[in-house]
Design a protein around this motif. Sequence first.
Motif, PDB file in Angstrom:
ATOM      1  N   SER A 139       0.830  -1.204   0.000  1.00 10.68           N
ATOM      2  CA  SER A 139       0.000   0.000   0.000  1.00 10.68           C
ATOM      3  C   SER A 139       0.867   1.258   0.000  1.00 10.68           C
ATOM      4  CB  SER A 139      -0.963   0.002   1.188  1.00 10.68           C
ATOM      5  OG  SER A 139      -0.287   0.078   2.414  1.00 10.68           O
ATOM      6  N   LEU A 140       2.060   1.188   0.607  1.00 12.21           N
ATOM      7  CA  LEU A 140       2.969   2.337   0.568  1.00 12.21           C
ATOM      8  C   LEU A 140       3.456   2.576  -0.858  1.00 12.21           C
ATOM      9  CD1 LEU A 140       4.635   4.538   1.899  1.00 12.21           C
ATOM     10  CD2 LEU A 140       6.368   2.823   2.465  1.00 12.21           C
ATOM     11  N   THR A 141       3.805   1.510  -1.556  1.00 14.04           N
ATOM     12  CA  THR A 141       4.233   1.628  -2.951  1.00 14.04           C
ATOM     13  C   THR A 141       3.127   2.237  -3.802  1.00 14.04           C
ATOM     14  OG1 THR A 141       5.727  -0.258  -2.760  1.00 14.04           O
ATOM     15  CG2 THR A 141       4.999   0.324  -4.975  1.00 14.04           C
ATOM     16  N   THR A 142       1.906   1.748  -3.621  1.00 17.54           N
ATOM     17  CA  THR A 142       0.764   2.268  -4.378  1.00 17.54           C
ATOM     18  C   THR A 142       0.523   3.733  -4.050  1.00 17.54           C
ATOM     19  OG1 THR A 142      -0.233   0.072  -4.399  1.00 17.54           O
ATOM     20  CG2 THR A 142      -1.686   1.934  -4.864  1.00 17.54           C
ATOM     21  N   LEU A 143       0.627   4.091  -2.785  1.00 20.17           N
ATOM     22  CA  LEU A 143       0.429   5.480  -2.366  1.00 20.17           C
ATOM     23  C   LEU A 143       1.446   6.407  -3.031  1.00 20.17           C
ATOM     24  CD1 LEU A 143      -0.803   7.686  -0.578  1.00 20.17           C
ATOM     25  CD2 LEU A 143       0.699   6.921   1.269  1.00 20.17           C
ATOM     26  N   ILE A 144       2.714   6.031  -3.010  1.00 18.78           N
ATOM     27  CA  ILE A 144       3.760   6.878  -3.603  1.00 18.78           C
ATOM     28  C   ILE A 144       3.547   7.023  -5.111  1.00 18.78           C
ATOM     29  CG2 ILE A 144       6.238   7.070  -4.059  1.00 18.78           C
ATOM     30  CD1 ILE A 144       6.699   5.618  -1.389  1.00 18.78           C
ATOM     31  N   LEU A 145       3.196   5.934  -5.771  1.00 17.33           N
ATOM     32  CA  LEU A 145       2.961   5.987  -7.218  1.00 17.33           C
ATOM     33  C   LEU A 145       1.750   6.854  -7.545  1.00 17.33           C
ATOM     34  CD1 LEU A 145       3.694   2.247  -8.022  1.00 17.33           C
ATOM     35  CD2 LEU A 145       5.013   4.199  -8.857  1.00 17.33           C
ATOM     36  N   CYS A 146       0.718   6.807  -6.708  1.00 21.72           N
ATOM     37  CA  CYS A 146      -0.449   7.673  -6.913  1.00 21.72           C
ATOM     38  C   CYS A 146      -0.092   9.139  -6.692  1.00 21.72           C
ATOM     39  CB  CYS A 146      -1.580   7.263  -5.977  1.00 21.72           C
ATOM     40  SG  CYS A 146      -2.441   5.745  -6.473  1.00 21.72           S
ATOM     41  N   LEU A 147       0.769   9.413  -5.732  1.00 21.79           N
ATOM     42  CA  LEU A 147       1.228  10.787  -5.506  1.00 21.79           C
ATOM     43  C   LEU A 147       1.981  11.312  -6.724  1.00 21.79           C
ATOM     44  CD1 LEU A 147       2.415  10.553  -1.781  1.00 21.79           C
ATOM     45  CD2 LEU A 147       0.520  11.944  -2.652  1.00 21.79           C
ATOM     46  N   LYS A 148       2.780  10.460  -7.330  1.00 24.22           N
ATOM     47  CA  LYS A 148       3.519  10.853  -8.523  1.00 24.22           C
ATOM     48  C   LYS A 148       2.595  11.051  -9.724  1.00 24.22           C
ATOM     49  CE  LYS A 148       8.030   8.844  -7.455  1.00 24.22           C
ATOM     50  NZ  LYS A 148       9.208   8.180  -8.028  1.00 24.22           N
ATOM     51  N   ALA A 149       1.557  10.220  -9.800  1.00 27.10           N
ATOM     52  CA  ALA A 149       0.676  10.255 -10.963  1.00 27.10           C
ATOM     53  C   ALA A 149      -0.417  11.312 -10.863  1.00 27.10           C
ATOM     54  CB  ALA A 149       0.026   8.881 -11.151  1.00 27.10           C
ATOM     55  N   LEU A 150      -0.956  11.498  -9.646  1.00 18.04           N
ATOM     56  CA  LEU A 150      -2.133  12.354  -9.490  1.00 18.04           C
ATOM     57  C   LEU A 150      -1.899  13.539  -8.567  1.00 18.04           C
ATOM     58  CD1 LEU A 150      -4.732   9.460  -9.028  1.00 18.04           C
ATOM     59  CD2 LEU A 150      -4.213  10.703 -11.145  1.00 18.04           C
TER      60      LEU A 150
END
Length: 455
Positions: free
Chosen positions: A253-264
């Motif tokens: 979930s941390l990986t997904t969170l960071i990637l979402c921060l980068k994307a959105l």
Amino acid sequence: MKNYIGKIHIKWCQNCNVPLIGKRCGICGEESFNVKLTPPGDARIGFKYDIEFINSIIKKEYGSEPLSGKKAILINKIPSEEESYEIIEDGVVKYLIYYNNGWKVKLKPYGALDIGKTKKFVKVENKVLNLLKNKKISILRPGILEIGEFERGDDVIILDEDNKVVGVGLSQVSSEEAKEMEKGKVVKVRGILKDEKRGEREYRDLEEAFKVMVEANKEVVEKYERNVIGFIRNTAKKINKKIIVPYSGGKDSLTTLILCLKALGNFEVIFIDTGLEFPETLKNVEEVKNKFNLDIKVLKPKLSFWELVEKYGIPGRDYRWCSEELKLKPLKEYVKEEVLSFLGLRKYESYSRAKKKLIEKNTYIEKQINAYPIFHWSSLHVWLFLLKEKAPYNKLYEKGFDRIGCYLCPAMGLGEIERVKKFYPELWERFEKVLKKFFSEEEIRRGTWRVRKKA
């Protein structure tokens, strides 16, 4: 359980002696070789604690601590009734550790090589060894020159006439029985050393080995990262709903969170506090909140686990009322409008998860659509990304925990429960008091309470 749920990504650079997820090393350019693992092959990196823990198991059996702590190792969880792991170092599986009334170890040929001669050995005539190279057979008493000390069922290291380790086998009799024999089977050969590619390079410490590992995989990880960011942006645009990203305190979930921060960069982050969280998880939520300047919405169940257990009884593997009551209900009550949720679910975690679609409707929360950005990532992909990002991951992983969730769970193995007892005796004691209301001391000790089904 079905094991083949995706491609096994694990490879190795012989020159730099680090695991890879690409065809070539990003540092030296050498072509990688495949690491032979038991499926699903979702191996994670080993931390300092893991190395010390594995060494302690091996030392108890063989008086040796073969893992130096100066190389990257991987730990591959394999399907079994209780916890069982393959230990990979130098690009080969060297040991199998498993829980069976305590932690035990089985040797692989290269693990035996690193341990060397111990009291559990047989020295064999070279002419016999020549017969063993092409097929697994038993070593008979007439071909044995010297016998060490072992019991029936022990792993035994096989030596040649020059005392060099050549393989490992399973003793069919005790050493005392073998010494009295004139003929018959003494050791069933499990593996003989072969001329396979194998790294040997060491580093100053594990931290340096991690840095080399990250650099060697950087280009491949960034490619995966770009693909996921594209998926997140396209999904958000296509579905066009309010976006939430649940954070659990775990690596996925941390990986997904960071990637979402980068994307959105603009969405709502939710943490569901079940009331059974580890102290490190609550601390990690605060660290993540501060690191990324987030406003994390904390959801809690209306009734505590301790209140609910009086109503439902102890949860079991086939009676997981706790998941619905402590996690799903608080989220369902919170979601009042249609939302798109990006979750850190990966197909390698289980066969049931592998059957999911990348984007699907939530079967429990009607207004929620789930999307899984890192669905095709292995655990090694995740760790390489987090280390590259210098992300604030949950420190429970450095204590040997594979999963981050409630500190008590019927899905836990007995080895995991022992870990909870060791690090958090006060948490276990509180749960044990409740267990004693429903189960006997023997049922608690053997862990049979975990298989309780709904009445």
